[in-house]
Every structure is written in C-alpha cells, then in structure tokens.
Design a protein around this motif. Sequence first.
Motif, PDB file in Angstrom:
ATOM      1  N   ILE A   1       0.893  -1.155   0.000  1.00  0.00           N
ATOM      2  CA  ILE A   1       0.000   0.000   0.000  1.00  0.00           C
ATOM      3  C   ILE A   1       0.937   1.211   0.000  1.00  0.00           C
ATOM      4  O   ILE A   1       1.627   1.435   1.001  1.00  0.00           O
TER       5      ILE A   1
ATOM      6  N   HIS B   1       3.046   4.360   0.542  1.00  0.00           N
ATOM      7  CA  HIS B   1       3.195   5.273   1.678  1.00  0.00           C
ATOM      8  C   HIS B   1       2.584   4.719   2.955  1.00  0.00           C
ATOM      9  O   HIS B   1       2.326   5.463   3.897  1.00  0.00           O
ATOM     10  N   HIS B   2       2.307   3.422   2.990  1.00  0.00           N
ATOM     11  CA  HIS B   2       1.786   2.764   4.186  1.00  0.00           C
ATOM     12  C   HIS B   2       2.571   1.480   4.401  1.00  0.00           C
ATOM     13  O   HIS B   2       3.779   1.488   4.323  1.00  0.00           O
ATOM     14  N   ALA B   3       1.902   0.386   4.631  1.00  0.00           N
ATOM     15  CA  ALA B   3       2.565  -0.885   4.945  1.00  0.00           C
ATOM     16  C   ALA B   3       2.859  -1.691   3.678  1.00  0.00           C
ATOM     17  O   ALA B   3       2.193  -1.534   2.655  1.00  0.00           O
ATOM     18  N   TYR B   4       3.886  -2.545   3.779  1.00  0.00           N
ATOM     19  CA  TYR B   4       4.151  -3.527   2.724  1.00  0.00           C
ATOM     20  C   TYR B   4       4.694  -4.804   3.332  1.00  0.00           C
ATOM     21  O   TYR B   4       5.135  -4.836   4.477  1.00  0.00           O
TER      22      TYR B   4
ATOM     23  N   THR C   1       5.599  -1.591   8.672  1.00  0.00           N
ATOM     24  CA  THR C   1       4.301  -1.083   9.100  1.00  0.00           C
ATOM     25  C   THR C   1       4.177   0.349   8.587  1.00  0.00           C
ATOM     26  O   THR C   1       5.121   0.909   8.047  1.00  0.00           O
ATOM     27  N   SER C   2       3.052   0.936   8.752  1.00  0.00           N
ATOM     28  CA  SER C   2       2.824   2.285   8.257  1.00  0.00           C
ATOM     29  C   SER C   2       3.711   3.291   8.982  1.00  0.00           C
ATOM     30  O   SER C   2       3.712   3.347  10.217  1.00  0.00           O
TER      31      SER C   2
ATOM     32  N   GLN D   1       3.235   6.270   9.291  1.00  0.00           N
ATOM     33  CA  GLN D   1       2.394   7.327   9.857  1.00  0.00           C
ATOM     34  C   GLN D   1       1.971   7.021  11.290  1.00  0.00           C
ATOM     35  O   GLN D   1       1.382   7.868  11.953  1.00  0.00           O
ATOM     36  N   ASN D   2       2.270   5.818  11.771  1.00  0.00           N
ATOM     37  CA  ASN D   2       1.929   5.439  13.146  1.00  0.00           C
ATOM     38  C   ASN D   2       3.101   5.718  14.085  1.00  0.00           C
ATOM     39  O   ASN D   2       4.241   5.844  13.658  1.00  0.00           O
TER      40      ASN D   2
ATOM     41  N   TYR E   1       6.616   2.442  14.406  1.00  0.00           N
ATOM     42  CA  TYR E   1       7.014   2.144  13.033  1.00  0.00           C
ATOM     43  C   TYR E   1       8.056   1.030  13.058  1.00  0.00           C
ATOM     44  O   TYR E   1       9.067   1.117  13.750  1.00  0.00           O
TER      45      TYR E   1
END
Length: 92
Positions: free
Chosen positions: A36, A38-41, A69-70, A72-73, A76
């Motif tokens: 995803i 700019h989020h998790a992969y 992980t994202s 933005q959290n 990380y």
Amino acid sequence: FRSGNRQLALPAIGMAAEYAIAKHALLRVGGSGFDIPHHAYYYDGEASLSVRVRHVEIVGGYKGLGYRTSPQNDQYVKSLVGGGFAGLRWHF
C-alpha cells in the motif's frame, strides 16, 4: 513503561516457477507480497534446489522476508530477514 503491539494483516499476491533440471532435480523460485503506497508492505521470496533419491528428497535454498508497518503510526517497524535452509523430505 509502555509496551506496544503492531500487527500487519495484508493479502498476498505471488507467483512461482519450477524447472526440472534433470529427472530427479528441481529448481524452484517463488515470491509473493503486497504494498500500500506510503503505508505498509510485505514481501517474501524463496529459491530452492531439490534432488530426489528414491523416497528421500534433499532440499536446500534461500528464503527472504521483508515488511514495514505504516510510517504514519507511532510504532514504526521495518525489517528484512533472510537466510539459507536445508532439509529432507520423505515421499510415500
């Protein structure tokens, strides 16, 4: 003291290919993953060579796993793990 727990739940899409080098030797390469932006992969891959002698198959290769992980959290996590493997399989 604060302890956190991050879970990554993503679907996986993958492919694998096998090539018979000889009658009892098989080369296999496969991988899967999902991203995803700019989020998790998550992704993983494997390459192995197996040789079969009667009912016993000798297998060796390399596996790798990467995930993030994202960012933005607050918690990380980003990691890449890989290594070789070997094993025996018994065929009935």
